[in-house]
Design an enzyme around this catalytic site. Sequence first.
Site, mmCIF file in Angstrom:
data_model
loop_
_atom_site.group_PDB
_atom_site.id
_atom_site.type_symbol
_atom_site.label_atom_id
_atom_site.label_comp_id
_atom_site.label_asym_id
_atom_site.label_seq_id
_atom_site.Cartn_x
_atom_site.Cartn_y
_atom_site.Cartn_z
ATOM 1 N N GLY A 213 0.822 -1.200 0.000
ATOM 2 C CA GLY A 213 0.000 0.000 0.000
ATOM 3 C C GLY A 213 0.853 1.246 0.000
ATOM 4 O O GLY A 213 2.028 1.195 0.366
ATOM 5 N N PRO A 214 0.252 2.358 -0.391
ATOM 6 C CA PRO A 214 1.003 3.610 -0.427
ATOM 7 C C PRO A 214 1.455 4.052 0.965
ATOM 8 O O PRO A 214 0.926 3.557 1.966
ATOM 9 C CB PRO A 214 0.011 4.617 -1.020
ATOM 10 C CG PRO A 214 -1.305 3.965 -1.022
ATOM 11 C CD PRO A 214 -1.122 2.506 -0.855
ATOM 12 N N GLY A 216 1.884 5.822 4.452
ATOM 13 C CA GLY A 216 0.967 6.487 5.362
ATOM 14 C C GLY A 216 -0.380 5.820 5.526
ATOM 15 O O GLY A 216 -1.254 6.353 6.196
ATOM 16 N N LYS A 219 0.628 0.634 7.391
ATOM 17 C CA LYS A 219 1.231 -0.693 7.319
ATOM 18 C C LYS A 219 2.072 -0.994 8.564
ATOM 19 O O LYS A 219 1.925 -2.044 9.179
ATOM 20 C CB LYS A 219 2.095 -0.811 6.051
ATOM 21 C CG LYS A 219 1.285 -0.601 4.776
ATOM 22 C CD LYS A 219 2.140 -0.753 3.544
ATOM 23 C CE LYS A 219 3.193 0.325 3.396
ATOM 24 N NZ LYS A 219 2.642 1.698 3.254
ATOM 25 N N THR A 220 2.916 -0.023 8.919
ATOM 26 C CA THR A 220 3.729 -0.213 10.112
ATOM 27 C C THR A 220 2.835 -0.380 11.332
ATOM 28 O O THR A 220 3.063 -1.245 12.181
ATOM 29 C CB THR A 220 4.666 0.993 10.303
ATOM 30 O OG1 THR A 220 5.340 1.244 9.078
ATOM 31 C CG2 THR A 220 5.667 0.747 11.390
ATOM 32 N N HIS A 434 -7.962 35.709 -12.846
ATOM 33 C CA HIS A 434 -7.550 34.333 -13.125
ATOM 34 C C HIS A 434 -8.348 33.340 -12.256
ATOM 35 O O HIS A 434 -8.969 32.409 -12.759
ATOM 36 C CB HIS A 434 -6.036 34.198 -12.868
ATOM 37 C CG HIS A 434 -5.490 32.825 -13.072
ATOM 38 N ND1 HIS A 434 -4.721 32.491 -14.157
ATOM 39 C CD2 HIS A 434 -5.600 31.690 -12.339
ATOM 40 C CE1 HIS A 434 -4.376 31.221 -14.083
ATOM 41 N NE2 HIS A 434 -4.906 30.702 -12.984
ATOM 42 N N GLU A 435 -8.361 33.592 -10.954
ATOM 43 C CA GLU A 435 -9.059 32.662 -10.054
ATOM 44 C C GLU A 435 -10.554 32.639 -10.340
ATOM 45 O O GLU A 435 -11.188 31.581 -10.332
ATOM 46 C CB GLU A 435 -8.817 33.035 -8.586
ATOM 47 C CG GLU A 435 -7.374 32.867 -8.123
ATOM 48 C CD GLU A 435 -6.803 31.497 -8.458
ATOM 49 O OE1 GLU A 435 -7.558 30.497 -8.435
ATOM 50 O OE2 GLU A 435 -5.598 31.430 -8.769
ATOM 51 N N HIS A 438 -11.407 30.362 -13.151
ATOM 52 C CA HIS A 438 -11.560 28.965 -12.730
ATOM 53 C C HIS A 438 -12.926 28.757 -12.082
ATOM 54 O O HIS A 438 -13.660 27.817 -12.411
ATOM 55 C CB HIS A 438 -10.508 28.603 -11.671
ATOM 56 C CG HIS A 438 -9.115 28.432 -12.183
ATOM 57 N ND1 HIS A 438 -8.801 27.602 -13.219
ATOM 58 C CD2 HIS A 438 -7.943 28.957 -11.757
ATOM 59 C CE1 HIS A 438 -7.486 27.640 -13.417
ATOM 60 N NE2 HIS A 438 -6.942 28.454 -12.556
ATOM 61 N N ASP A 512 -1.643 24.996 -14.340
ATOM 62 C CA ASP A 512 -2.933 24.621 -14.923
ATOM 63 C C ASP A 512 -2.705 23.900 -16.246
ATOM 64 O O ASP A 512 -3.297 22.849 -16.506
ATOM 65 C CB ASP A 512 -3.791 25.865 -15.199
ATOM 66 C CG ASP A 512 -4.096 26.646 -13.929
ATOM 67 O OD1 ASP A 512 -4.041 26.044 -12.851
ATOM 68 O OD2 ASP A 512 -4.389 27.852 -14.034
HETATM 69 P P1 ADP Z 1 2.928 3.284 6.572
HETATM 70 O O1 ADP Z 1 3.791 2.348 7.328
HETATM 71 O O2 ADP Z 1 1.868 2.601 5.771
HETATM 72 O O3 ADP Z 1 3.681 4.272 5.747
HETATM 73 P P2 ADP Z 1 2.293 4.142 9.184
HETATM 74 O O4 ADP Z 1 1.762 2.891 9.762
HETATM 75 O O5 ADP Z 1 3.689 4.483 9.540
HETATM 76 O O6 ADP Z 1 2.136 4.161 7.619
HETATM 77 O O7 ADP Z 1 1.329 5.325 9.592
HETATM 78 C C1 ADP Z 1 1.796 6.528 10.114
HETATM 79 C C2 ADP Z 1 0.849 7.071 11.149
HETATM 80 O O8 ADP Z 1 -0.374 7.423 10.524
HETATM 81 C C3 ADP Z 1 0.500 6.080 12.200
HETATM 82 O O9 ADP Z 1 1.403 6.129 13.256
HETATM 83 C C4 ADP Z 1 -0.897 6.511 12.618
HETATM 84 O O10 ADP Z 1 -0.814 7.552 13.557
HETATM 85 C C5 ADP Z 1 -1.469 7.080 11.357
HETATM 86 N N1 ADP Z 1 -2.290 6.089 10.655
HETATM 87 C C6 ADP Z 1 -2.062 5.597 9.426
HETATM 88 N N2 ADP Z 1 -3.010 4.730 9.069
HETATM 89 C C7 ADP Z 1 -3.872 4.651 10.086
HETATM 90 C C8 ADP Z 1 -5.064 3.912 10.322
HETATM 91 N N3 ADP Z 1 -5.557 3.071 9.406
HETATM 92 N N4 ADP Z 1 -5.681 4.077 11.501
HETATM 93 C C9 ADP Z 1 -5.203 4.922 12.417
HETATM 94 N N5 ADP Z 1 -4.081 5.635 12.261
HETATM 95 C C10 ADP Z 1 -3.417 5.521 11.119
HETATM 96 ZN ZN ZN Z 2 -4.912 28.712 -12.280
HETATM 97 MG MG MG Z 3 5.854 2.613 7.500
#
Ligand code: ADP
Ligand code: ZN
Ligand code: MG
Length: 628
Positions: A213-214, A216, A219-220, A434-435, A438, A512
């Site tokens: 997965g991406p 954040g 996963k950790t 400009h804004e 849009h 843009d």
């Molecule tokens: P990854 O390892 O996927 O890059 P992390 O597990 O390190 O992401 O996530 C970083 C932080 O983001 C975690 O410590 C937590 O605070 C928050 N977070 C991310 N995903 C979740 C989730 N599904 N539920 C609650 N907190 C999350």
């Molecule tokens: Zn613009």
């Molecule tokens: Mg991680």
Amino acid sequence: MKLSWRVILLWAIPILVIGFFFWQGTFTTSSTNMGQNTANTRMTYGRFLDYIEAGRVTSVDLYDNGRTAIVEAIDLELEDRVQRLRVDLPGNTADLVPRLREANINLDSHPPRNDGAIWGILGNLLFPLLLIGGLFFLFRRSSNVPGGPGQAMSFGKSRARFMMEAKTGIMFDDVAGIEEAKEELQEVVTFLKKPERFTAVGARIPKGVLLIGPPGTGKTLLAKAIAGEAGVPFFSISGSEFVEMFVGVGASRVRDLFKKAKENAPCIIFIDEIDAVGRQRGAGIGGGNDEREQTLNQLLTEMDGFEGNTGIIVIAATNRVDVLDSALLRPGRFDRQIIVDPPDIKGRLEILEVHARNKKLSSEISLDTIARRTPGFTGADLANLLNEAAILTARRRKEAITMAEIDAAVDRVIAGMEGTPLVDSKSKRLIAYHELGHALVGTLLKAHDPVQKVTLIPRGQAQGLTWFTPSEDQTLISRAQLLARISGALGGRAAEDVIFGDAEVTTGAGNDLQQVTGMARQMVTRFGMSDLGPLSLETQQSEVFLGRDWTMRSDYSEEIATRIDAQVRSIVDHCYEEAKRLVRENRTLVDRLVELLIEKETIDGEEFRQIVSEYAEVPDKEQLVPQF
Ligand code: ADP
Ligand code: ZN
Ligand code: MG
């Protein structure tokens, strides 16, 4: 830099060599020690004979077995001064001594100094001894370890790079919004807690779980939660820490890690960023990377080397499963693969609830509204968002977080830091047009997301911003929506063009245009939304990746390439004309909005639509977007 034995030896050998020559130099001169009796000026042998003839030599000291003489002679110009001169004597000087005697010259002979010679001999011996000793040392160490020269020295041993947490303190309750992943991993907890249940019926417990997965998405956090739920220690290391300068270091770290883990079983081994070591072997520019391949091989060996019921489960995380070596994904290794996607709206709400637990929120706050405003946010983004809001609240000395802080934090997470607005000037006016271009085009096109606000307060790189409320989780986007987005993105440039004329358009539209071109091109080459028909002509473009195929292959001929360009151009032209038409037809409205925007600096979506509806028909977008 880490100092290892090999580094020390690599440096020590040249230093020894240089030192040796120095030393040799010193001792060869000292072996012909002339003590105090040295002379810097030289004199030829012939001149020396002339001096003797002239009776000007007063004394002669012979050194070096009679090859060098230090001569004291009376100075030619200054009669009372005594010169000290050095003379290199030719080999055969048998007749010299009688001549000196005859001339009644003080003669002395100095034998070579013996202690110097001894040191010289020792010096000669010492260097080879050191060299042999060093080599012996190297060989002894390498032959100690089975497995060949790759593991010459156990570097990894002393500097264990992995982390060990006896108790992670994280539970499944702390992870929200990724229910499927959690359910699958629930079973892993049971493997660790009650392995008998599985082994009793002859089931083989999986050794490895791959979380894909991406960044954040948690996963950790999930891996830690498994350890927390099962109450086992958590060993973690990042793939990038395996990759070292020296071949064999990574492999020895893998060995150490598994050794320690076996001592502490049952436990979890977590390998973050496994793609750093686990890339397809023997690929990429310049062939494979020996170090990485050895590390990967060691990892594969270790994973094969323990039985599933020893109570070790290896969890690895990556966001690039496409680049992983297929050997890693084979049964018996990371045979369970779990996708951890960014959360949907419900998931975001749950994650917000988790992170709101320890925050003071005022009662007006609706987490649901925040969840709606943040499509595409990962768990880490949401955690960060609430934290930013809390910091802002503290800075404003408020009792609890209110919606104002949340909004500011969302804007900040998406678009960067707020800057100071420009003073009223020509460029401020131009940015306002400009804004509003849009915003107006976006409002008048039915398929476009509704405007959330228009502002002239700079943020990040942008001098002004138009915010749209994105429709929820855009997995399917229609052709009409894409065209509307292109027109909307061109609205800024269109307004500049219509109001100020062709010659006055600015660089402000650079971003843009980049988006526009990208969208139009994808419509043609990926989504089959042009006259070229439903063909996929290009795969999703990703950065050149050196782990697998790095040569870009295009599946079409020159002719098709020309036609693609023509189609992209025709889409963009069509949308640009549309945008210009909308601005031109609503010129009075635009002028009025610009005055208002310059005065207020921010117009929110409701007010904006209200004013627009006095001049034109605002299409209803309710069925496209959830209202709140
Ligand atoms: P990854 O390892 O996927 O890059 P992390 O597990 O390190 O992401 O996530 C970083 C932080 O983001 C975690 O410590 C937590 O605070 C928050 N977070 C991310 N995903 C979740 C989730 N599904 N539920 C609650 N907190 C999350
Ligand atoms: Zn613009
Ligand atoms: Mg991680």
